[in-house]
Design an enzyme around this catalytic site. Structure first.
Site, PDB file in Angstrom:
ATOM      1  N   ARG A   1      52.097  -7.318  42.580  1.00  0.00           N
ATOM      2  CA  ARG A   1      53.069  -6.468  43.012  1.00  0.00           C
ATOM      3  C   ARG A   1      54.259  -7.562  43.876  1.00  0.00           C
ATOM      4  O   ARG A   1      55.184  -7.887  43.107  1.00  0.00           O
ATOM      5  CB  ARG A   1      52.703  -5.721  44.377  1.00  0.00           C
ATOM      6  CG  ARG A   1      53.403  -4.400  44.689  1.00  0.00           C
ATOM      7  CD  ARG A   1      54.825  -4.826  45.669  1.00  0.00           C
ATOM      8  NE  ARG A   1      54.188  -5.280  46.796  1.00  0.00           N
ATOM      9  CZ  ARG A   1      54.730  -5.983  47.846  1.00  0.00           C
ATOM     10  NH1 ARG A   1      56.198  -6.019  47.706  1.00  0.00           N
ATOM     11  NH2 ARG A   1      54.143  -6.653  48.888  1.00  0.00           N
ATOM     12  N   ASP A   2      53.775  -8.076  44.919  1.00  0.00           N
ATOM     13  CA  ASP A   2      54.684  -9.046  45.700  1.00  0.00           C
ATOM     14  C   ASP A   2      54.949 -10.297  44.604  1.00  0.00           C
ATOM     15  O   ASP A   2      56.039 -10.781  44.915  1.00  0.00           O
ATOM     16  CB  ASP A   2      53.877  -9.576  46.961  1.00  0.00           C
ATOM     17  CG  ASP A   2      54.898 -10.233  47.753  1.00  0.00           C
ATOM     18  OD1 ASP A   2      55.925 -10.544  47.411  1.00  0.00           O
ATOM     19  OD2 ASP A   2      54.639 -10.332  49.087  1.00  0.00           O
TER      20      ASP A   2
ATOM     21  N   HIS B   1      49.750 -11.081  56.561  1.00  0.00           N
ATOM     22  CA  HIS B   1      50.454 -11.304  55.513  1.00  0.00           C
ATOM     23  C   HIS B   1      51.365 -12.701  55.995  1.00  0.00           C
ATOM     24  O   HIS B   1      52.308 -12.405  56.349  1.00  0.00           O
ATOM     25  CB  HIS B   1      51.337 -10.246  54.785  1.00  0.00           C
ATOM     26  CG  HIS B   1      52.118 -10.902  53.670  1.00  0.00           C
ATOM     27  ND1 HIS B   1      51.983 -10.158  52.540  1.00  0.00           N
ATOM     28  CD2 HIS B   1      53.126 -11.229  53.628  1.00  0.00           C
ATOM     29  CE1 HIS B   1      52.804 -10.564  51.538  1.00  0.00           C
ATOM     30  NE2 HIS B   1      53.630 -11.469  52.385  1.00  0.00           N
TER      31      HIS B   1
ATOM     32  N   HIS C   1      52.956 -16.680  55.077  1.00  0.00           N
ATOM     33  CA  HIS C   1      53.716 -17.187  53.939  1.00  0.00           C
ATOM     34  C   HIS C   1      53.677 -18.669  54.358  1.00  0.00           C
ATOM     35  O   HIS C   1      53.304 -19.212  55.777  1.00  0.00           O
ATOM     36  CB  HIS C   1      55.199 -17.002  54.046  1.00  0.00           C
ATOM     37  CG  HIS C   1      55.493 -15.669  53.408  1.00  0.00           C
ATOM     38  ND1 HIS C   1      56.483 -15.507  52.593  1.00  0.00           N
ATOM     39  CD2 HIS C   1      54.777 -14.560  53.158  1.00  0.00           C
ATOM     40  CE1 HIS C   1      56.565 -14.377  51.883  1.00  0.00           C
ATOM     41  NE2 HIS C   1      55.484 -13.727  52.381  1.00  0.00           N
TER      42      HIS C   1
ATOM     43  N   CYS D   1      59.872 -14.955  49.584  1.00  0.00           N
ATOM     44  CA  CYS D   1      60.945 -14.275  50.025  1.00  0.00           C
ATOM     45  C   CYS D   1      62.301 -14.541  48.967  1.00  0.00           C
ATOM     46  O   CYS D   1      62.540 -15.602  48.701  1.00  0.00           O
ATOM     47  CB  CYS D   1      61.325 -14.956  51.609  1.00  0.00           C
ATOM     48  SG  CYS D   1      62.818 -14.263  52.070  1.00  0.00           S
TER      49      CYS D   1
ATOM     50  N   ASN E   1      54.602 -17.025  49.477  1.00  0.00           N
ATOM     51  CA  ASN E   1      53.312 -16.429  49.765  1.00  0.00           C
ATOM     52  C   ASN E   1      52.218 -17.517  49.797  1.00  0.00           C
ATOM     53  O   ASN E   1      52.264 -18.629  49.082  1.00  0.00           O
ATOM     54  CB  ASN E   1      52.670 -15.289  48.738  1.00  0.00           C
ATOM     55  CG  ASN E   1      53.505 -14.041  48.875  1.00  0.00           C
ATOM     56  OD1 ASN E   1      53.147 -13.661  50.144  1.00  0.00           O
ATOM     57  ND2 ASN E   1      54.162 -13.454  47.953  1.00  0.00           N
TER      58      ASN E   1
END
Lengths: 296, 296
Positions: A15-16, A207, A209, A240, A249
């Protein structure tokens, strides 16, 4: 150094990791990636999002992805939603767990969801009711919880207040997201210590980064507060949208490597995971940014 | 999370960062980089090495580098050596502090110095005597202290025994180096806790690599044991000669950023430091791998 014995990886790559890819990736390829992630031992996967396909065309096949998933016992396939409309689509598609998103700053919430924080909360409330009626677990993620590119510092009280409202609504699992990679280890440690003390019943997830190289240091800080669930993306894909040439990520393989090296059980086979990285690289047509994968 | 209030950065870019560059960098450029590092507030710099110029041609101008340094009060210009011969050259060149290197594994010591560990210890003993006679401070670094590419795991007892011998010889400052970037935070924490307990009078320094993304997480572990000196290389230049396409040294700017974000004083101006990164990039003719610098 007191660390948990086991950690759960919540894989958000499908997804991300993929949502910002310009070229549409065929559903069958997405399913191929998900299958390889499962084969590597991942048990929690955010597979798609039910959002406006005009705004996020890469996720337009959310229903098809759900339909194509192999039923696996003990595997949680999750989807992201932003509002009641997305929740209805998710329920229709047979999703058993969703993650709703809200931001810690008004500016980011507006840009990400087109709503105010108050409206997002009201949407999450309706989502939670729908979840209870349909046996769908509802998690929530708080974006820009450690800092926002539009409004700068995010006050801890703002995060505390949001968590309080989510708990009131009936949410039991909360992800705090460092959406732009500005968190530092002391901040993660202090915030999680306080949140865990104030809301001991919440299941926390982080979550984080790696935009400024602090990703795994922030994980280490989270681990020391007893947080045992971390989101990561295979190959470090995604991140991002406002910072294009920087890693976003944390790469799942870098995270798993560190955890296993420290003797923390993830249940994930690193060798199989690297195969999933190679598959993801073929999908997006480029090498990925993770440290481990570049070692060959 | 208990962290020190101040940390000392020991910049090794001009030596460790440049030594593998194939194209010889003119001395005046090296001096330009050192000047910019000083301007950014760095007070401890390893500026060159007195080693065999046939084996490390990039450091053939060690004497000229020393001669060209601007005298600065409160700045420690250090040089690396491997044996008595190098020490004599360093003394001749007016060096006030040297760092001698020895490896925790026989294989690595042999490849790095052409000697056995026993012979290196004897060289360091002679070096220390020369240092005492000439008012030159002698530090020692233990390479592959957390793992070795040639002999795999390095037993803690081996590191302990080496430290014991160095202390006996009269060394007071010891750097532990994760030369190939295999250390994990739990290992760094456990090792430093035990070493600090056993040798409370030693001034410890950590030299960590970011090869597998754990560099700053390892720093965080070191900080929690109270280690207040860290080696780093501007732009993350240099690293391990055996792993060519992976980042090696922690980038000084990434380290300073994390420390300052956590409220730990480094005395370094990040803006000036980024200017030094740009200068280093021009020197080596390519972008560098640090996370922070890629954000522009």
């Amino acid at each position: 150094m007191h660390l948990p014995q086991q950690v759960i990886i919540r894989e958000v790559g499908p997804r991300d990791g993929l949502q910002l890819e310009k070229e549409f990736i065929p559903t069958v390829r997405k399913l191929g990636l998900i299958r390889r992630l499962v084969e590597a031992g991942i048990r929690f996967i955010e597979v798609t999002s039910f959002v406006n396909p005009r705004l996020v065309p890469q996720m337009a096949d959310a229903e098809q992805v759900m339909q194509g998933l192999a039923a696996g016992s003990g595997i949680t396939y999750s989807a992201l939603i932003l509002n009641e409309r997305g929740m209805k689509r998710a329920i229709e598609a047979g999703v058993r767990e969703i993650q709703a998103v809200i931001s810690a700053s008004e500016e980011h919430n507006q840009k990400n969801t087109g709503m105010s924080i108050a409206d997002s909360l009201s949407q999450i409330e309706k989502t939670t009711v729908l979840g209870q009626e349909n046996g769908v677990t509802v998690r929530a993620a708080i974006a820009v919880a450690f800092g926002c590119p539009f409004s700068g510092m995010v006050r801890e009280e703002q995060v505390f207040s949001l968590v309080g409202k989510l708990v009131e609504i009936g949410i039991r699992s909360v992800t705090l997201a460092d959406t732009v990679g500005v968190a530092n280890p002391r901040q993660v440690y202090d915030m999680m210590q306080k949140l865990k003390e104030k809301y001991p019943a919440v299941e926390w997830c982080l979550h984080l980064h790696d935009t400024r190289g602090m990703g795994l240091a922030n994980v280490l800080a989270g681990l020391q507060t007893g947080v045992v669930m971390y989101e990561a993306s295979i190959g470090g894909l995604g991140g991002c949208p406002v910072i294009t040439d920087a890693p976003g990520n944390i790469a799942t393989e870098d995270l798993v490597y560190m955890l296993e090296e420290m003797g923390i059980d993830t249940g994930i086979n690193l060798r199989e995971l690297i195969r999933a990285v190679r598959f993801a690289e073929e999908m997006v047509g480029r090498r990925v940014g993770s440290r481990l994968s570049s070692l060959g």
